[in-house]
Enzyme design. Sequence first.
Site, PDB file in Angstrom:
ATOM      1  N   HIS A 121       0.873  -1.216   0.080  1.00  0.00           N
ATOM      2  CA  HIS A 121       0.032  -0.108   0.034  1.00  0.00           C
ATOM      3  C   HIS A 121       0.912   1.290   0.010  1.00  0.00           C
ATOM      4  CE1 HIS A 121       0.645   0.549   4.298  1.00  0.00           C
ATOM      5  NE2 HIS A 121       0.811  -0.766   4.450  1.00  0.00           N
ATOM      6  N   ASP A 122       0.167   2.147  -0.663  1.00  0.00           N
ATOM      7  CA  ASP A 122       1.010   3.683  -0.806  1.00  0.00           C
ATOM      8  C   ASP A 122       2.464   3.724  -1.335  1.00  0.00           C
ATOM      9  OD1 ASP A 122      -1.408   4.906   0.762  1.00  0.00           O
ATOM     10  OD2 ASP A 122      -0.579   3.416   2.103  1.00  0.00           O
ATOM     11  N   GLY A 139       5.057  -1.065   2.895  1.00  0.00           N
ATOM     12  CA  GLY A 139       4.212   0.270   2.602  1.00  0.00           C
ATOM     13  C   GLY A 139       4.993   1.361   2.527  1.00  0.00           C
TER      14      GLY A 139
END
Length: 266
Positions: A121-122, A139
């Site tokens: 994520h991200d 992440g």
Amino acid sequence: MAGIHHTAIIEDGASLAEGVSVGPWCVVGREVELDAGVTLLSHVVVAGRTRIGRDSVIHPFASVGGPPQDLKYAGEPSTLVIGERTVVREHVTMNPGTAGGGMETIVGNDCLFMVGSHVAHDCRIGNRVVLANNATLAGHVTIDDHAILGGLTGVHQHVRIGGHAMVGGMAGVEHDVPPFALVSGNRARIDGLNIVGLRRHGFVRSEIDALRAAFETLFAGEGGIYEKAERVRREHPGSEAVARLLAFVRIEAARPLCRLARADAS
């Protein structure tokens, strides 16, 4: 018209542009957007709010757009954007963003993600980036254009990897990797310049020599990093590559910079 195999499941609401090919046993979620020429070969799952750019190819058993592997994720409407002409090989996983990281995971154009690699994520991935087999990103990782990660590499959350850097296989990367660097080891340390990568991308001898001298000053010389960066700026005022390197090291980042390998041995 899109070419859809009769065993594929395309949920109502999914957007498929002209020339999209969806092979056997694929599943495409209701909020997915597939741009022109995208190919899902077979047994591919594209979920969530995911957009895949034109002419990208997803190989069997890849799963992109599923919920982030983050205990803080609470179902927020985050997204995953994959650029154009990117190749995603078998068993690759990619997750959308979270509220704590800007709500978006971004993958650039012309990238290659080999078997079993993972984008958490991200993350922010530039153009023409390569992740070899089973390389994994935690992440909030940022990777700039033309960087290459060797097989079985693990990258700590919030780490930055600069453009044209080469990370050796099985490296554990817990610190920021400067542009143009060659790093390896557990934990990853700077071995020098990524000479092969620089030559492949057309860097001339004078720029390579300037980068070599800059690396020696920044990572082996005495003094603090900002003091040494100013010294490098004065010594190489006309080098665009050195300017890019200095811009990277001057950023106040979440993770420290990688150290020179021989500095650890001394």
